[in-house]
Design an enzyme around this catalytic site. Structure first.
Site, mmCIF file in Angstrom:
data_model
loop_
_atom_site.group_PDB
_atom_site.id
_atom_site.type_symbol
_atom_site.label_atom_id
_atom_site.label_comp_id
_atom_site.label_asym_id
_atom_site.label_seq_id
_atom_site.Cartn_x
_atom_site.Cartn_y
_atom_site.Cartn_z
ATOM 1 N N ARG A 1 0.843 -1.198 0.000
ATOM 2 C CA ARG A 1 0.000 0.000 0.000
ATOM 3 C C ARG A 1 0.878 1.248 0.000
ATOM 4 N NH1 ARG A 1 -1.911 0.809 4.330
ATOM 5 N NH2 ARG A 1 -1.243 -1.016 5.472
ATOM 6 N N LYS B 1 -9.820 -2.289 1.399
ATOM 7 C CA LYS B 1 -9.560 -1.164 2.291
ATOM 8 C C LYS B 1 -10.282 0.106 1.827
ATOM 9 C CE LYS B 1 -7.099 -3.313 5.309
ATOM 10 N NZ LYS B 1 -6.199 -4.358 4.900
ATOM 11 N N HIS C 1 -10.841 -2.405 11.158
ATOM 12 C CA HIS C 1 -9.752 -3.277 10.682
ATOM 13 C C HIS C 1 -9.567 -4.405 11.698
ATOM 14 C CE1 HIS C 1 -5.255 -3.455 9.239
ATOM 15 N NE2 HIS C 1 -6.005 -4.274 8.542
ATOM 16 N N GLY D 1 -0.716 -9.798 12.953
ATOM 17 C CA GLY D 1 -1.228 -11.053 13.496
ATOM 18 C C GLY D 1 -2.714 -11.313 13.443
ATOM 19 N N ASN E 1 -3.443 -14.749 11.566
ATOM 20 C CA ASN E 1 -2.999 -15.873 12.400
ATOM 21 C C ASN E 1 -3.898 -16.094 13.604
ATOM 22 O OD1 ASN E 1 -0.278 -17.301 11.651
ATOM 23 N ND2 ASN E 1 -0.179 -15.203 10.889
ATOM 24 N N ASP F 1 -9.725 -9.753 8.575
ATOM 25 C CA ASP F 1 -9.153 -8.427 8.293
ATOM 26 C C ASP F 1 -10.119 -7.270 8.548
ATOM 27 O OD1 ASP F 1 -6.764 -7.047 7.318
ATOM 28 O OD2 ASP F 1 -7.936 -6.499 5.553
ATOM 29 N N GLY G 1 -0.595 -20.047 18.449
ATOM 30 C CA GLY G 1 -1.614 -20.820 19.175
ATOM 31 C C GLY G 1 -1.665 -20.500 20.665
ATOM 32 N N ASN H 1 -1.560 -17.794 22.034
ATOM 33 C CA ASN H 1 -2.366 -16.598 22.310
ATOM 34 C C ASN H 1 -3.752 -16.962 22.838
ATOM 35 O OD1 ASN H 1 -0.249 -15.003 21.441
ATOM 36 N ND2 ASN H 1 -1.002 -14.860 19.330
HETATM 37 P P1 GTP Z 1 -2.681 -7.678 7.306
HETATM 38 O O1 GTP Z 1 -3.174 -8.729 6.353
HETATM 39 O O2 GTP Z 1 -1.540 -6.877 6.730
HETATM 40 O O3 GTP Z 1 -3.759 -6.790 7.820
HETATM 41 O O4 GTP Z 1 -1.942 -8.442 8.516
HETATM 42 P P2 GTP Z 1 -2.411 -9.389 9.722
HETATM 43 O O5 GTP Z 1 -2.708 -8.555 10.908
HETATM 44 O O6 GTP Z 1 -3.468 -10.333 9.275
HETATM 45 O O7 GTP Z 1 -1.065 -10.175 10.068
HETATM 46 P P3 GTP Z 1 -0.680 -11.725 9.950
HETATM 47 O O8 GTP Z 1 -1.517 -12.621 10.813
HETATM 48 O O9 GTP Z 1 -0.613 -12.077 8.511
HETATM 49 O O10 GTP Z 1 0.790 -11.725 10.569
HETATM 50 C C1 GTP Z 1 1.828 -10.936 10.071
HETATM 51 C C2 GTP Z 1 3.174 -11.482 10.499
HETATM 52 O O11 GTP Z 1 3.245 -11.588 11.925
HETATM 53 C C3 GTP Z 1 3.436 -12.876 9.940
HETATM 54 O O12 GTP Z 1 4.790 -12.950 9.530
HETATM 55 C C4 GTP Z 1 3.206 -13.775 11.122
HETATM 56 O O13 GTP Z 1 3.943 -14.956 11.025
HETATM 57 C C5 GTP Z 1 3.580 -12.902 12.323
HETATM 58 N N1 GTP Z 1 2.780 -13.231 13.544
HETATM 59 C C6 GTP Z 1 1.450 -13.443 13.600
HETATM 60 N N2 GTP Z 1 1.047 -13.747 14.859
HETATM 61 C C7 GTP Z 1 2.154 -13.719 15.626
HETATM 62 C C8 GTP Z 1 2.387 -13.931 17.026
HETATM 63 O O14 GTP Z 1 1.486 -14.226 17.820
HETATM 64 N N3 GTP Z 1 3.680 -13.794 17.471
HETATM 65 C C9 GTP Z 1 4.699 -13.465 16.607
HETATM 66 N N4 GTP Z 1 5.930 -13.349 17.109
HETATM 67 N N5 GTP Z 1 4.515 -13.264 15.281
HETATM 68 C C10 GTP Z 1 3.267 -13.381 14.795
HETATM 69 C C1 SPV Z 2 -3.177 -4.569 5.067
HETATM 70 O O1 SPV Z 2 -2.203 -3.947 4.597
HETATM 71 O O2 SPV Z 2 -3.678 -4.286 6.167
HETATM 72 C C2 SPV Z 2 -3.760 -5.712 4.327
HETATM 73 C C3 SPV Z 2 -3.342 -5.945 2.949
HETATM 74 O O3 SPV Z 2 -4.617 -6.398 4.854
HETATM 75 S S1 SPV Z 2 -4.035 -4.770 1.846
HETATM 76 O O4 SPV Z 2 -5.175 -5.381 1.173
HETATM 77 O O5 SPV Z 2 -3.017 -4.429 0.891
HETATM 78 O O6 SPV Z 2 -4.488 -3.615 2.575
HETATM 79 MN MN MN Z 3 -5.290 -5.529 6.800
#
Ligand code: GTP
Ligand code: SPV
Ligand code: MN
Length: 590
Positions: free
Chosen positions: A80, A217, A237, A262, A265, A286, A500, A502
């Site tokens: 973005r 978004k 979000h 995160g 995840n 998301d 997990g 968490n």
């Molecule tokens: P967007 O799609 O950008 O909105 O991101 P998101 O909030 O969905 O993040 P996502 O779950 O994809 O995690 C982003 C990064 O953080 C990844 O590389 C994960 O492996 C890492 N991550 C996620 N959860 C944890 C956690 O509980 N601990 C740690 N240390 N890393 C984490």
């Molecule tokens: C973010 O950046 O928070 C995402 C990916 O979830 S995007 O669709 O590019 O915004």
């Molecule tokens: Mn996002």
């Protein structure tokens, strides 16, 4: 297949306003052909075949990743672009200091020149889409016009797109207009413009997710947050996750973490073996649209139908659900490749990269093999933890709201706000380290209130006031929490294992909601004592645990001073109630 004859099919007649808008865009952009998207599988297959043929997509190893494809973006178009994203309201104060602002007339004029003739020799695709279950009164529709078949393929996965959406638009007349062209992918000629007063979006010069998949978004957060304010709901979000406890009751939690922090995840976490009897169901990963219900509770729908998630870090140990989900029928963007054509990314414990995300021979000296913001696009139903309640027209009831950030220090693992009003301050105070999801420096701590800094379509001061008024309408408001999975020790190692594990923190929150779990009061809110968390089978030492659950008065005095300075930048738009909450917190700390 894409001929002007498509314009004569019965589709556009379903909605004259859509057809008229498409015609005006056709005149401006001069496409070679127009194709109305029906949302059928045959259509997705045809588009895929076309992109495979012209080399924009590459088929992946059919044995290990059946139905999966790789797209490589332009190297300068991988995330973005917050500095090129604008909210164009008549008054700059309505956009607020949290947004870039441009005068709507000026923005339209600028973009008109960019769009003029930009689709010559290209096909113009019309994608009618519905954000949310097609039969839900809480859902909202839009139409995206784009000249990118890659965007079409993504939108077909991420939204309920096609004929049913167009029929819904024809019935109730209102829809968000999103006009997109990849242009020449020149960052100097790249703009993501939002016109909330007109319910429209104009995006030029990028093919990347958040810049180009306008339902996500641009519509479901920036435009929807504006609409939500006028209609009395919230567009956030946030992930939405259902947690079934060992007694078989399911409670829903919605969590706002900034990009790359995160959400995906947590939304599909695997309960640790040492916490038997828990089950986890994903409603969204998301975006959440939250509505006060007639019963005084807050109800949530996920407007999306797919996941556009961060690839790096995904592996069978961190998140088996995510790993399994993307082994089939998944569109990968900007990952690396192994010698036998399997996708590869940092964090995978098997295989090795031969080609990097740009298709060059992999050379560690040039940086990571997969782009740190490489993404997967996949249908939500591919997730083994997918909740069938994702389709419920009224959404799911929310027991707890969670705000979080990525902070190596200061913010404890978890704490509970005293009440809704204090919770709004807690959300407004979140700071987080920037990630690769947006262009710019990574790892810089910045204020990211409610994880909405890049996504709130209006002045944050008004937004916090709106949060306060929504809370005042809830007879049974969710409890509010802040979490931080990313605290580090002096060596830079994560203090908390995350993923997990968490669940232990979420289980404590649900225990609090049920009036069962204990907590210790601190100046900033209620924290679990070590005995209040279920730590059976967890490998975290007492010192680490103490660090995770401590509020350091010195650090927090500095933190509160920074929060005060930040909130003050919203001037008279800042709700007085937030300053009162801040003052109370300062006094408790003193
Ligand atoms: P967007 O799609 O950008 O909105 O991101 P998101 O909030 O969905 O993040 P996502 O779950 O994809 O995690 C982003 C990064 O953080 C990844 O590389 C994960 O492996 C890492 N991550 C996620 N959860 C944890 C956690 O509980 N601990 C740690 N240390 N890393 C984490
Ligand atoms: C973010 O950046 O928070 C995402 C990916 O979830 S995007 O669709 O590019 O915004
Ligand atoms: Mn996002």
């Amino acid at each position: 297949m894409a001929t002007a004859a498509h314009m004569l099919t019965p589709l556009p007649r379903l909605s004259r306003t859509v057809a008229e808008w498409v015609e005006s865009v056709r005149e401006l952009t001069q496409p070679r052909a127009i194709q109305w998207c029906e949302g059928t599988e045959a259509e997705a297959r045809e588009l895929t075949a076309q992109l495979l043929k012209n080399g924009e997509l590459k088929a992946l190893n059919e044995q290990h990743f059946p139905g999966c494809h790789l797209a490589r973006s332009a190297p300068n178009d991988v995330a973005r672009v917050e500095h090129l994203t604008y909210i164009c309201t008549r008054s700059p104060e309505d956009a607020g200091p949290n947004n870039n602002w441009m005068d709507p007339q000026q923005a339209h004029a600028k973009l008109r020149e960019l769009f003029r003739g930009c689709m010559r020799e290209r096909t113009l695709y019309v994608i009618p889409y519905c954000m949310g279950p097609i039969d839900s009164p809480l859902s909202r529709c839009g139409v995206e016009i784009t000249d990118s078949p890659y965007v079409v393929l993504n939108m077909l996965i991420m939204t309920r797109a096609g004929r049913a959406a167009l029929e819904r638009i024809a019935q109730n007349g209102s829809f968000v207009r999103g006009l997109h062209s990849t242009g020449e992918l020149d960052p100097e000629r790249r703009f993501i413009m939002h016109f909330p007063e007109e319910l429209s979006i104009e995006s030029f010069g990028s093919g990347y997710g958040g810049n180009a998949l306008l339902g996500k978004k641009c519509h479901a957060l920036r435009i929807a947050s504006w609409q939500a304010r006028t209609e009395g709901w919230l567009a956030e979000h946030m992930l939405i996750v259902g947690l079934q406890n060992p007694s078989g009751e399911t409670h829903y939690v919605a969590c706002a973490f900034p990009s790359g922090c995160g959400k995906t995840n947590l939304a599909m976490l695997i309960p640790p073996g040492s916490l038997p009897g828990w089950r986890v169901f994903t409603v969204g990963d998301d975006i959440a649209w939250l509505h006060p219900g007639a019963d005084g509770r807050l109800w949530a729908i996920n407007p999306e139908a797919g996941l556009f998630g961060v690839v790096p870090g995904t592996n069978p140990d961190t998140n088996r659900n995510a790993y399994e989900m993307i082994r089939r029928d998944t569109l990968f963007t900007n990952v690396a490749l192994t010698a036998d054509n399997q996708p590869w990314w940092e964090g995978l414990t098997t295989g090795k990269p031969v080609l990097d995300w740009q298709g060059r021979r992999y050379d560690p000296a040039r940086g990571p093999a997969a782009h740190p913001n490489s993404r997967f696009t996949v249908s939500a139903r591919r997730n083994p933890a997918w909740s069938p309640h994702s389709e419920d027209a009224c959404g799911v009831p929310i027991s707890a709201l969670v705000f979080g950030g990525r902070r190596r220090e200061v913010a404890p693992l978890v704490y509970e706000a005293r009440d809704w009003q204090h919770g709004v301050l807690v959300g407004a105070s979140v700071a987080s380290e920037t990630t690769a999801a947006a262009v710019g420096q990574v790892g810089v701590t910045r204020r990211d209130p409610m994880a909405m800094k890049p996504f709130c379509g209006y002045n944050f001061g008004d937004y916090w006031q709106h949060w306060l008024s929504v809370g005042a309408r809830l007879a049974r408001p969710p409890r509010i929490y802040q979490v931080n999975w990313f605290r580090r020790d002096a060596q830079g190692k994560f203090l908390w294992p995350g993923y997990g594990e968490n669940l232990r923190v979420l289980a404590w929150m649900l225990g609090r909601c049920a009036g069962k779990a204990g907590a210790v009061e601190s100046a900033i809110g209620w924290l679990p004592g070590p005995q209040d968390l279920d730590l059976r089978g967890l490998n975290v030492g007492p010192e680490a645990l103490a660090a995770l659950l401590t509020v350091d008065p010195g650090l927090w005095r500095k933190e509160l001073a920074e929060i005060r300075e930040y909130l003050s930048s919203y001037g008279n738009r800042l709700p007085a109630a937030l300053l009162t909450e801040l003052k109370n917190t300062e006094q408790r700390l003193a």
